[in-house]
Scaffold this active site. Structure first.
Site, PDB file in Angstrom:
ATOM      1  N   ARG A  84     -20.491 -44.893 -88.948  1.00  0.00           N
ATOM      2  CA  ARG A  84     -20.539 -44.526 -90.360  1.00  0.00           C
ATOM      3  C   ARG A  84     -21.972 -44.097 -90.704  1.00  0.00           C
ATOM      4  O   ARG A  84     -22.912 -44.467 -90.016  1.00  0.00           O
ATOM      5  CB  ARG A  84     -20.163 -45.721 -91.234  1.00  0.00           C
ATOM      6  CG  ARG A  84     -18.757 -46.230 -91.033  1.00  0.00           C
ATOM      7  CD  ARG A  84     -18.555 -47.540 -91.784  1.00  0.00           C
ATOM      8  NE  ARG A  84     -17.197 -48.039 -91.628  1.00  0.00           N
ATOM      9  CZ  ARG A  84     -16.823 -48.926 -90.705  1.00  0.00           C
ATOM     10  NH1 ARG A  84     -17.705 -49.433 -89.869  1.00  0.00           N
ATOM     11  NH2 ARG A  84     -15.569 -49.319 -90.625  1.00  0.00           N
ATOM     12  N   LYS A 133     -19.794 -52.170 -91.668  1.00  0.00           N
ATOM     13  CA  LYS A 133     -19.105 -52.412 -92.931  1.00  0.00           C
ATOM     14  C   LYS A 133     -18.823 -53.907 -93.068  1.00  0.00           C
ATOM     15  O   LYS A 133     -18.432 -54.560 -92.091  1.00  0.00           O
ATOM     16  CB  LYS A 133     -17.795 -51.614 -92.960  1.00  0.00           C
ATOM     17  CG  LYS A 133     -17.160 -51.516 -94.314  1.00  0.00           C
ATOM     18  CD  LYS A 133     -16.001 -50.529 -94.255  1.00  0.00           C
ATOM     19  CE  LYS A 133     -15.389 -50.330 -95.618  1.00  0.00           C
ATOM     20  NZ  LYS A 133     -14.299 -49.350 -95.549  1.00  0.00           N
ATOM     21  N   HIS A 182     -17.999 -38.661 -92.140  1.00  0.00           N
ATOM     22  CA  HIS A 182     -16.814 -39.492 -91.955  1.00  0.00           C
ATOM     23  C   HIS A 182     -15.678 -38.697 -91.292  1.00  0.00           C
ATOM     24  O   HIS A 182     -14.880 -39.261 -90.539  1.00  0.00           O
ATOM     25  CB  HIS A 182     -16.354 -40.102 -93.276  1.00  0.00           C
ATOM     26  CG  HIS A 182     -15.649 -41.401 -93.082  1.00  0.00           C
ATOM     27  ND1 HIS A 182     -16.310 -42.582 -92.850  1.00  0.00           N
ATOM     28  CD2 HIS A 182     -14.338 -41.705 -93.033  1.00  0.00           C
ATOM     29  CE1 HIS A 182     -15.439 -43.552 -92.687  1.00  0.00           C
ATOM     30  NE2 HIS A 182     -14.234 -43.047 -92.793  1.00  0.00           N
ATOM     31  N   ARG A 213     -16.096 -39.064 -87.675  1.00  0.00           N
ATOM     32  CA  ARG A 213     -15.584 -40.378 -87.265  1.00  0.00           C
ATOM     33  C   ARG A 213     -14.057 -40.347 -87.145  1.00  0.00           C
ATOM     34  O   ARG A 213     -13.489 -40.821 -86.163  1.00  0.00           O
ATOM     35  CB  ARG A 213     -16.046 -41.406 -88.299  1.00  0.00           C
ATOM     36  CG  ARG A 213     -15.577 -42.805 -88.098  1.00  0.00           C
ATOM     37  CD  ARG A 213     -16.201 -43.684 -89.201  1.00  0.00           C
ATOM     38  NE  ARG A 213     -15.454 -44.897 -89.413  1.00  0.00           N
ATOM     39  CZ  ARG A 213     -15.590 -45.992 -88.676  1.00  0.00           C
ATOM     40  NH1 ARG A 213     -16.428 -46.016 -87.662  1.00  0.00           N
ATOM     41  NH2 ARG A 213     -14.879 -47.068 -88.954  1.00  0.00           N
ATOM     42  N   HIS A 266     -12.757 -51.636 -87.021  1.00  0.00           N
ATOM     43  CA  HIS A 266     -11.719 -52.026 -87.978  1.00  0.00           C
ATOM     44  C   HIS A 266     -11.274 -53.462 -87.719  1.00  0.00           C
ATOM     45  O   HIS A 266     -11.131 -53.871 -86.572  1.00  0.00           O
ATOM     46  CB  HIS A 266     -10.488 -51.118 -87.840  1.00  0.00           C
ATOM     47  CG  HIS A 266     -10.717 -49.716 -88.264  1.00  0.00           C
ATOM     48  ND1 HIS A 266      -9.917 -48.690 -87.856  1.00  0.00           N
ATOM     49  CD2 HIS A 266     -11.647 -49.158 -89.078  1.00  0.00           C
ATOM     50  CE1 HIS A 266     -10.328 -47.556 -88.389  1.00  0.00           C
ATOM     51  NE2 HIS A 266     -11.388 -47.815 -89.129  1.00  0.00           N
ATOM     52  N   TYR A 269      -4.869 -43.174 -88.023  1.00  0.00           N
ATOM     53  CA  TYR A 269      -5.308 -42.109 -87.118  1.00  0.00           C
ATOM     54  C   TYR A 269      -4.204 -41.709 -86.150  1.00  0.00           C
ATOM     55  O   TYR A 269      -4.121 -40.560 -85.733  1.00  0.00           O
ATOM     56  CB  TYR A 269      -6.547 -42.551 -86.338  1.00  0.00           C
ATOM     57  CG  TYR A 269      -7.716 -42.837 -87.233  1.00  0.00           C
ATOM     58  CD1 TYR A 269      -8.493 -41.810 -87.756  1.00  0.00           C
ATOM     59  CD2 TYR A 269      -8.048 -44.145 -87.584  1.00  0.00           C
ATOM     60  CE1 TYR A 269      -9.555 -42.069 -88.595  1.00  0.00           C
ATOM     61  CE2 TYR A 269      -9.125 -44.412 -88.424  1.00  0.00           C
ATOM     62  CZ  TYR A 269      -9.859 -43.369 -88.923  1.00  0.00           C
ATOM     63  OH  TYR A 269     -10.904 -43.626 -89.751  1.00  0.00           O
TER      64      TYR A 269
END
Length: 181
Positions: free
Chosen positions: A36, A61, A136, A139, A162, A171
């Site tokens: 990110r 994150k 992003h 990514r 994640h 995805y």
């Protein structure tokens, strides 16, 4: 929600449109490592392990950390930046940030974003007003490209950082889409 992605051909066009190794390093971190913008700007030079082909994300994150494997081609780019460019830029005081501008100034998220926009403009990919290429999106694209090559969904989940597999499953819906990914 379907994530926007760019094709491998478009990724190659971005890399070939870079003006210098610093721009290639930005693409290597955003696309090649799936980082990110905030992770790229916070990355310390100590968290890049060139001999192990790894990047350690210490502050992702929600302040989560992860270890990201770096593909051979991307590691070559990051090594070149690290050894030649970063060493030259970090002349005086020690700045821990991996990506540096002139005079030991670290790249912040905004500077990284504008660097990508300059690459996109040179590549000619900015001509489509309906699709703005962002960090992003790079990514998202690497996730879809990895899944298309047969990567395990759990590997992609950990690669992206994640918590939930459901987040990564978004995805999987983009796999083998009408775009030749």
């Amino acid at each position: 929600e379907c994530k926007q992605v760019i094709s491998k051909k478009e990724v190659s066009k971005l890399f070939s449109s870079c003006a210098n190794v610093t721009e290639k390093a930005i693409l290597a971190l955003a696309y090649g490592c799936g980082l990110r913008r905030s992770e790229i700007s916070r990355l310390s030079y100590k968290d890049y392990k060139p001999n192990l082909s790894l990047v350690i994300v210490r502050c992702g994150k929600f302040y989560k950390s992860r270890i990201v494997p770096v593909a051979k081609r991307m590691n070559i780019i990051l090594k070149e930046y690290f050894i030649n460019t970063r060493t030259r830029l970090n002349s005086g005081r020690e700045c821990e940030t991996f990506l540096l501008k002139q005079f030991d100034r670290p790249f912040n998220g905004t500077a990284i974003y504008y660097a990508l926009q300059r690459i996109v403009k040179r590549s000619g990919l900015s001509r489509n007003p309906k699709r703005r290429i962002t960090l992003h999106m790079l990514r998202n694209s690497v996730a879809v490209h990895m899944l298309n090559k047969g990567a395990d969904i759990d590997f992609v989940r950990r690669f992206l950082g994640h918590d939930l597999i459901d987040t990564t499953m978004i995805y999987a819906k983009r796999r083998r889409s009408r775009f030749s990914l």
